[in-house]
Scaffold this motif. Structure first.
Motif, PDB file in Angstrom:
ATOM      1  N   ARG A 113       0.861  -1.173   0.000  1.00 25.65           N
ATOM      2  CA  ARG A 113       0.000   0.000   0.000  1.00 25.65           C
ATOM      3  C   ARG A 113       0.904   1.232   0.000  1.00 25.65           C
ATOM      4  O   ARG A 113       1.877   1.300   0.757  1.00 25.65           O
TER       5      ARG A 113
ATOM      6  N   LEU B 158      -8.858  -6.763   5.848  1.00 26.50           N
ATOM      7  CA  LEU B 158      -8.308  -7.093   4.532  1.00 26.50           C
ATOM      8  C   LEU B 158      -8.076  -8.584   4.437  1.00 26.50           C
ATOM      9  O   LEU B 158      -7.492  -9.189   5.343  1.00 26.50           O
TER      10      LEU B 158
ATOM     11  N   ILE C   2     -11.487  -6.013   0.727  1.00 32.73           N
ATOM     12  CA  ILE C   2     -11.601  -5.144   1.912  1.00 32.73           C
ATOM     13  C   ILE C   2     -13.070  -5.102   2.325  1.00 32.73           C
ATOM     14  O   ILE C   2     -13.952  -4.794   1.510  1.00 32.73           O
TER      15      ILE C   2
ATOM     16  N   ALA D   7     -15.033  -0.785   4.028  1.00 32.96           N
ATOM     17  CA  ALA D   7     -13.922   0.145   3.801  1.00 32.96           C
ATOM     18  C   ALA D   7     -14.098   1.432   4.607  1.00 32.96           C
ATOM     19  O   ALA D   7     -15.216   1.909   4.839  1.00 32.96           O
TER      20      ALA D   7
ATOM     21  N   ASP E 191      -8.449   3.666   4.504  1.00 32.29           N
ATOM     22  CA  ASP E 191      -7.987   2.663   3.541  1.00 32.29           C
ATOM     23  C   ASP E 191      -7.584   3.311   2.217  1.00 32.29           C
ATOM     24  O   ASP E 191      -7.019   2.645   1.347  1.00 32.29           O
TER      25      ASP E 191
END
Lengths: 112, 108
Positions: free
Chosen positions: B36, B61, B76, B79, B83
């Motif tokens: 990420r 996740l 996910i 959310a 995120d």
């Protein structure tokens, strides 16, 4: 303490100039990398070094020359900068190749 | 040449919705990593999946590695705005091959 650090964070320069980006890691890792992230956020490996030895050299113009003076440092020198060199350059390190990679904060290079 | 196709490229959803990001290849990878990346920062590893069919969970996740080790997904649940970011899959096979990334925006 920063694990992987790069300097400078931003680099704005004219076409034709030569510039360097420095990278240092304090994680004790054996392998270091340079990646290029283009404007579409695509991340592509350029070089990898293991214990100061060049392991991977992707099809990168020879205007780009990496140098690893020791295991903890990997610098990138770019000659005769072109407009297409504008991108974010990331340094990364890992304890083994190509394991979990720890990335630096990136250097945003803009060539005018 | 090994390639990883990641989809969708952009995703804008409301807080509380579920989403799935896909990462597909015709090549077999020894492992697959998910990263990420937040604006102005480098990618940070979320998870590595190694075994075909493997499922790993990290709070909301869920990561899955395909049975043939050619594809992976990130799901996910519920959310949250936190995120928001760029999600990158990367296949390991001598070097890391990255997908094009998925830019996720979660609106409150």
């Amino acid at each position: 303490d920063t694990a992987v650090s790069q300097t400078p964070k931003y680099l704005v320069t004219q076409m034709g100039n030569d510039k360097s980006i420095k990278c240092e890691q304090n994680l004790g890792h054996d392998t270091m990398y340079w990646y290029k992230q283009d404007s579409k956020k695509f991340l592509k490996i350029m070089f990898s070094y293991n214990n100061k030895e060049l392991i991977i050299n992707e099809t990168v113009p020879n205007r780009f020359s990496p140098k690893s003076p020791d295991k903890a440092h990997l610098n990138l020198h770019i000659n005769s900068l072109e407009l297409g060199d504008s991108a974010v350059y990331f340094c990364a390190s890992s304890s083994r190749d190509p394991g979990k990679q720890f990335f630096g904060p990136g250097t945003r290079l803009t060539v005018l | 040449t090994q390639l990883l196709e990641q989809s969708p490229q952009f995703l804008s959803i409301q807080e509380g919705e579920n989403l799935t990001v896909y990462c597909n290849s015709s090549s077999v990878f020894s492992s697959l990593q998910w990263y990420r990346q937040e604006p102005g920062e480098g990618p940070v590893l979320l998870v590595t999946v190694v075994t075909g069919g493997e499922v790993k969970k990290l709070k909301r996740l869920t990561f899955q590695f395909g049975d043939a080790r050619k594809d992976s997904s990130l799901h996910i649940t519920a959310a949250q705005p936190g995120d928001t970011g760029l999600y990158l899959c990367a296949g390991a096979g001598g070097k890391l091959i990255f997908g094009q990334g998925t830019e996720l925006s979660v609106k409150p």
